[in-house]
Design an enzyme around this catalytic site. Structure first.
Site, PDB file in Angstrom:
ATOM      1  N   GLY A  71      36.665  36.808  31.304  1.00 28.11           N
ATOM      2  CA  GLY A  71      36.400  38.193  30.932  1.00 28.11           C
ATOM      3  C   GLY A  71      37.656  39.058  30.947  1.00 28.11           C
ATOM      4  N   GLN A 175      28.607  41.386  31.872  1.00 27.77           N
ATOM      5  CA  GLN A 175      27.421  41.431  32.746  1.00 27.77           C
ATOM      6  C   GLN A 175      26.125  41.613  31.959  1.00 27.77           C
ATOM      7  OE1 GLN A 175      27.390  40.686  35.878  1.00 27.77           O
ATOM      8  NE2 GLN A 175      29.511  40.930  36.537  1.00 27.77           N
ATOM      9  N   HIS A 197      31.713  32.293  33.899  1.00 26.30           N
ATOM     10  CA  HIS A 197      31.171  32.123  35.253  1.00 26.30           C
ATOM     11  C   HIS A 197      30.103  33.136  35.617  1.00 26.30           C
ATOM     12  CE1 HIS A 197      33.614  35.112  37.744  1.00 26.30           C
ATOM     13  NE2 HIS A 197      34.253  35.149  36.598  1.00 26.30           N
ATOM     14  N   CYS A 322      39.645  46.758  48.353  1.00 24.34           N
ATOM     15  CA  CYS A 322      40.667  46.985  49.356  1.00 24.34           C
ATOM     16  C   CYS A 322      41.966  47.289  48.636  1.00 24.34           C
ATOM     17  CB  CYS A 322      40.829  45.735  50.219  1.00 24.34           C
ATOM     18  SG  CYS A 322      41.983  45.996  51.547  1.00 24.34           S
TER      19      CYS A 322
HETATM   20  N1  PLP Z   1      34.149  42.677  33.118  1.00 25.96           N
HETATM   21  C1  PLP Z   1      33.110  42.794  33.947  1.00 25.96           C
HETATM   22  C2  PLP Z   1      32.055  43.816  33.668  1.00 25.96           C
HETATM   23  C3  PLP Z   1      33.013  41.962  35.062  1.00 25.96           C
HETATM   24  O1  PLP Z   1      31.978  42.085  35.903  1.00 25.96           O
HETATM   25  C4  PLP Z   1      34.042  41.008  35.294  1.00 25.96           C
HETATM   26  C5  PLP Z   1      34.017  40.169  36.511  1.00 25.96           C
HETATM   27  O2  PLP Z   1      33.541  40.576  37.543  1.00 25.96           O
HETATM   28  C6  PLP Z   1      35.098  40.915  34.388  1.00 25.96           C
HETATM   29  C7  PLP Z   1      35.118  41.772  33.305  1.00 25.96           C
HETATM   30  C8  PLP Z   1      36.194  39.916  34.568  1.00 25.96           C
HETATM   31  O3  PLP Z   1      35.752  38.633  34.226  1.00 25.96           O
HETATM   32  P1  PLP Z   1      36.523  37.327  34.775  1.00 25.96           P
HETATM   33  O4  PLP Z   1      36.189  37.199  36.212  1.00 25.96           O
HETATM   34  O5  PLP Z   1      35.979  36.201  33.931  1.00 25.96           O
HETATM   35  O6  PLP Z   1      37.966  37.543  34.511  1.00 25.96           O
END
Ligand code: PLP
Length: 386
Positions: A71, A175, A197, A322
């Protein structure tokens, strides 16, 4: 000790069918998908078949699917690949850091970025998008579903505004994919990100849907992989896993499996609210994905609750980050107008395909008693309830 995992927005376990589909690509089918011999043809065919499955899940053409490492890369490719110095970008204050920090970088290279506010439910107002448009607005990037609250943004309306103004529209659907139907044509977006994932495929693989005709500057320079949009030898096992997970997700959406998930989520949410006072749902009243609930428990520290629940076998999460040693409350909840204390007292519960009714019973038995125990130690709670 029994362990229940309700943190599926952080990552999901690989489905057994996905692992089985991937397995041969770690061993007998090892070819480089760019090789012209038999071994390469075998893996090329697998990559193209996965591309078709992903395209089907997202309602785009297979040639519009670019495989990435996840993502974060998809979001960065969409944003940095499209925007140049002098352009204006519109995004929201509740985006994932993969978008927000990419936009912060754009500001350093001479772009202007408008960060739209959200209302108390976490929703962007499409009229705010309309009002923020400028002649040089190149890109609107608004997420489909929020990772912390599950709130679904009015992306179809925003897609229309972008089309009318001839600006590009990117949506981070990391999501939303597999939880609600996602269709790039219906949304009217030019770019859409997903991550493996989060949909029961492995970590380290994702995709960006790039509408035909949109030209992106690549993030990496190298070979002509992915039609020169993403250089680097393909992660064949990961891509095969993503394809299988997309296929299973499309079948599950057709069967209406989301309503089972929503029923479990609603039972957890309602059961907690029935048993715990001074608690409430963040994002209540807005449309939400069926697997997520984000609940505040006033007068306790969310991190302490997360740790106490983990010690008893329940994995959940706070949206807190954090930064330089200090625990910052979630930027999403703060943008929704929560006071910092309430944002720090919030916990996200997120279900997955593997979540059962017994898992929900486990959560319902554990959460109220743990909150009560922490509140016994909380001077703030005692003061209010003296
Ligand atoms: N965008 C959203 C809304 C996410 O929830 C996440 C991961 O938590 C990401 C992007 C990033 O994805 P990745 O963990 O595959 O880099």
């Amino acid at each position: 000790m029994r362990r229940v995992y309700l943190d599926n927005n952080a990552t999901t376990p690989l489905l057994p069918e996905v692992l089985e589909a991937m397995r041969p690509y770690f061993s007998e089918h090892f070819g480089n998908a760019s090789s012209i011999h038999h071994h390469g043809q075998e893996t090329r065919a697998a990559v193209e078949s996965a591309r078709e499955s992903v395209a089907k899940l997202l309602g785009c053409k297979p040639v519009e699917v670019v495989f990435t490492s996840g993502g974060t890369e998809s979001d960065n490719l969409a944003i940095a690949g499209l925007v140049a110095a002098g352009d204006h970008v519109i995004t929201s204050s509740v985006e994932h850091h993969a978008v927000l920090h990419a936009c912060k970088h754009l500001e350093k290279i001479g772009c202007e970025v408008t960060y739209l506010p959200v209302n108390g439910c976490g929703l962007v107002d499409p009229d705010d998008v309309r009002r923020a448009m400028r002649p040089n607005t190149r890109l609107i990037s608004i997420m489909a579903a929020n990772n912390e609250t599950g709130v679904l943004q009015p992306v179809e309306e925003i897609g229309k505004i972008a089309a009318e103004a001839d600006a590009c529209f990117h949506t981070d659907a990391v999501q939303a994919a597999a939880k609600v139907p996602v269709d790039v044509r219906r949304i009217g977006c030019d770019l859409l990100s997903i991550s493996g994932h989060k949909i029961h495929a492995p970590q380290g693989v994702g995709a960006l849907c790039v509408r035909k005709g949109i030209h992106l500057q690549p993030l990496f320079y190298g070979g002509r992989h992915e039609r020169s949009r993403r250089a680097g030898t393909e992660n064949v096992p990961g891509i095969v896993g993503l394809g299988k997970a997309a296929e299973l997700a499309a079948e599950a959406l057709d069967r209406g499996d989301q309503s089972r998930m929503a029923a479990l989520r609603d039972r957890l949410e309602q059961g907690i609210l029935d048993q715990v006072d001074d608690a409430g749902v963040n994002g209540e009243g807005a449309p939400r994905v069926p697997n997520t609930t984000n609940i505040y428990f006033d007068h306790i520290d969310g991190e302490a609750l997360e740790i106490a629940l983990d010690l008893k076998g329940l994995a959940v999460s706070t949206g807190a980050a954090c930064s330089s040693g200090a625990i910052e409350p979630s930027h999403v909840l703060i943008a929704m107008g929560l006071p910092a204390d309430r944002a720090r007292a919030s916990i996200r519960f997120s279900l997955g395909k593997q979540t059962t009714g017994e898992d929900i019973d486990f959560g319902l038995a554990l959460v109220p008693q743990t909150v009560a125990r922490l509140r016994e130690l909380s001077p703030a709670y005692k003061k209010v309830h003296a």
